[in-house]
Design a protein around this motif. Structure first.
Motif, PDB file in Angstrom:
ATOM      1  N   UNK A 169       0.814  -1.218   0.000  1.00  0.00           N
ATOM      2  CA  UNK A 169       0.000   0.000   0.000  1.00  0.00           C
ATOM      3  C   UNK A 169       0.851   1.273   0.000  1.00  0.00           C
ATOM      4  N   UNK A 170       2.165   1.135   0.201  1.00  0.00           N
ATOM      5  CA  UNK A 170       3.038   2.294   0.409  1.00  0.00           C
ATOM      6  C   UNK A 170       3.794   2.616  -0.873  1.00  0.00           C
ATOM      7  N   UNK A 171       3.673   3.856  -1.324  1.00  0.00           N
ATOM      8  CA  UNK A 171       4.315   4.326  -2.554  1.00  0.00           C
ATOM      9  C   UNK A 171       5.312   5.438  -2.183  1.00  0.00           C
ATOM     10  N   UNK A 259      12.235  -4.244  -8.716  1.00  0.00           N
ATOM     11  CA  UNK A 259      12.810  -3.731  -7.471  1.00  0.00           C
ATOM     12  C   UNK A 259      13.772  -4.730  -6.835  1.00  0.00           C
ATOM     13  N   UNK A 260      13.563  -6.022  -7.069  1.00  0.00           N
ATOM     14  CA  UNK A 260      14.533  -7.014  -6.598  1.00  0.00           C
ATOM     15  C   UNK A 260      15.894  -6.781  -7.243  1.00  0.00           C
ATOM     16  N   UNK A 426      -2.317   1.245  -9.215  1.00  0.00           N
ATOM     17  CA  UNK A 426      -1.727   0.182  -8.411  1.00  0.00           C
ATOM     18  C   UNK A 426      -0.459  -0.419  -8.968  1.00  0.00           C
ATOM     19  N   UNK A 427       0.341   0.362  -9.682  1.00  0.00           N
ATOM     20  CA  UNK A 427       1.607  -0.135 -10.237  1.00  0.00           C
ATOM     21  C   UNK A 427       2.773   0.375  -9.383  1.00  0.00           C
ATOM     22  N   UNK A 428       3.529  -0.545  -8.800  1.00  0.00           N
ATOM     23  CA  UNK A 428       4.549  -0.187  -7.818  1.00  0.00           C
ATOM     24  C   UNK A 428       5.976  -0.185  -8.366  1.00  0.00           C
TER      25      UNK A 428
END
Length: 487
Positions: A169-171, A259-260, A426-428
């Motif tokens: 939920x955190x951007x 992000x990995x 909703x794209x992180x």
């Protein structure tokens, strides 16, 4: 990019500079383009010193209009955009006021996005207040930088926010990751067999990443004097750009795959030995000078700055990545205020050919280079050598413009516009995950600690130059120079 995602976008700090210059203009451009924002989507601005919606819309008309639509304002689109905006007068220091916010948005549709365009000291109180009235469910929260002052304070904020909102939920926003050339860099590398085989130590001599500003601290002297360039620019923007440049190919472009790979780069950064900081890090502070014909003051005389301040306004670093792809390749990072030009760019210098029958110019490292310009004009150029017309085999540098904007009818999105649409949908992938942030803080902390206790002041440089001479000397030790010095 069309969407049917309904949303309620709650903007804390609704009258602040960031909201006026970036966030609301970006939402307006998405609205004007048509189809990017669901028709039912609403924007709810939160502020304390505005009385009602009518007064807030007057404020928006006065402060947002100058920052929208380079090609002119569409009055019809502007009027319909204003119709999306609601207003809630909330005192962020009073948790009871959040009941008013809950009541104001309870019947509004879709996913709730809470954008915290406030100082970081308010992040945790706002999150607790949202949770106290049940607004942390079915929601996303956007956190602006700076997220902490060091690793300890960053973890404290992330721990507190993480108790209320799940990581997905955190951007954590870094607007440089939303710039089109950065994403086109990913497309060039991972969509074309031409570049990927060369993207490694066997073919790359060095890489430079620069974010330079002509402006000084402006009205932010109090903030900046307690922050400095290392915290303000290196820990976030520059290290994020480095991780994009150096990452391994992800197995897909989903958020955690990307992000990995960025995290692996950050964890592979060669640790800084405090004894070597003088060799691999340059800190500077601007003195008075002239920029584009205008005299500007020294940093120490700026409003809000301590006269004996040792805060750095310039940083240059030599960075190494300890993995098979990049072992031995120096990455040179640089950022500063009151420099000779406003520019952000990534320069990939390829190695010279191993043997040339065409003369010495073909043996120069950097004769082949890729320059990704992020600002002010967003371009990608590939430099190579070609024969000059006429007698003899005389070589000259030429460039190929990868002007992707000429191949697409639709214009490029501004970084904030693209990132806000990613939040709503909703794209992180283009947002910073907590473990990335921790790895970046962990790497810069030895430099912060050394400079905090050092008795040596920052190296002075005249405003309107490219920083201290020591930054050029650091590159000269590796047989190279900054791009503008070569030109």
């Amino acid at each position: 990019m069309q969407t049917d995602s309904s949303f309620t976008f709650v903007l804390f700090g609704g009258t602040g500079d960031l909201s006026m210059r970036k966030i609301l203009p970006a939402l307006y451009e998405a609205h004007r383009a048509g189809g990017m924002l669901a028709d039912s989507g609403k924007i709810v601005a939160v502020a304390r010193h505005i009385e009602d919606r009518g007064e807030y819309l007057q404020w928006v008309n006065e402060h947002v209009k100058p920052h929208v639509s380079k090609n002119g304002l569409d009055e019809t689109a502007w009027a319909s955009f204003l119709a999306r905006i609601e207003f809630a007068k909330i005192d962020l220091g009073n948790p009871d006021d959040f009941v008013l916010l809950r009541d104001a948005i309870k019947d509004l549709p879709g996913i709730r996005v809470f954008y915290l365009a406030t100082g970081p000291s308010l992040f945790v109180p706002i999150c607790h207040a949202l949770a106290s009235v049940g607004l942390n469910a079915n929601s996303r929260i956007v956190l602006e930088k700076p997220l902490g002052y060091d690793l300890k304070s960053s973890n404290a904020i992330n721990d507190a926010v993480g108790e209320i909102f799940a990581e997905e939920q955190i951007y954590r926003i870094d607007h440089y990751l939303g710039k089109e050339p950065v994403q086109n860099l990913l497309a060039l590398r991972f969509g074309n067999v031409l570049f990927e085989p060369m993207w490694r130590r066997e073919w790359v001599e060095s890489i430079q990443i620069t974010i330079a500003e002509e402006l000084g601290v402006e009205a932010r002297g109090d903030f900046y004097d307690n922050t400095g360039a290392l915290r303000d620019m290196v820990q976030n923007h520059l290290l994020q750009l480095l991780s994009i440049v150096a990452m391994e190919p992800p197995h897909s472009m989903d958020s955690d795959s990307v992000r990995d790979e960025k995290l692996r780069v950050l964890r592979a950064l060669k640790p800084i030995d405090p004894r070597d900081i003088g060799k691999v890090a340059v800190r500077g502070q601007y003195h008075s000078g002239v920029i584009r014909g205008t005299a500007v003051p020294a940093y120490a005389t700026e409003a809000g700055v301590k006269p004996d301040s040792a805060t750095e306004t310039f940083v240059a670093l030599k960075v190494e990545i300890e993995n098979w792809r990049w072992a031995g390749v120096p990455f040179f990072l640089r950022t500063g205020k009151r420099l000779a030009d406003r520019v952000a760019e990534i320069v990939v210098n390829f190695r010279a050919v191993p043997h040339s029958a065409l003369g010495a110019s073909a043996l120069r490292a950097g004769a082949n280079r890729l320059v990704i310009r992020l600002q002010p004009n967003e371009t990608i150029r590939l430099y190579c050598l070609a024969k000059q017309p006429g007698e003899g085999m005389n070589l000259a540098s030429v460039h190929l413009d990868l002007a992707f904007d000429q191949f697409f009818r639709e214009g490029q999105m501004e970084a904030y516009q693209l990132l806000l649409l990613d939040v709503i949908n909703g794209r992180l992938a283009l947002f910073v995950r907590r473990d990335e942030q921790e790895a970046a803080w962990r790497w810069v902390e030895p430099i912060l600690d050394e400079w905090k206790t050092s008795t040596k002041p920052p190296k002075p440089y005249a405003s309107g130059t490219w920083g201290p001479a020591a930054a050029s000397a650091m590159l000269a030790q590796h047989g190279t120079c900054w791009l503008e010095e070569e030109n």
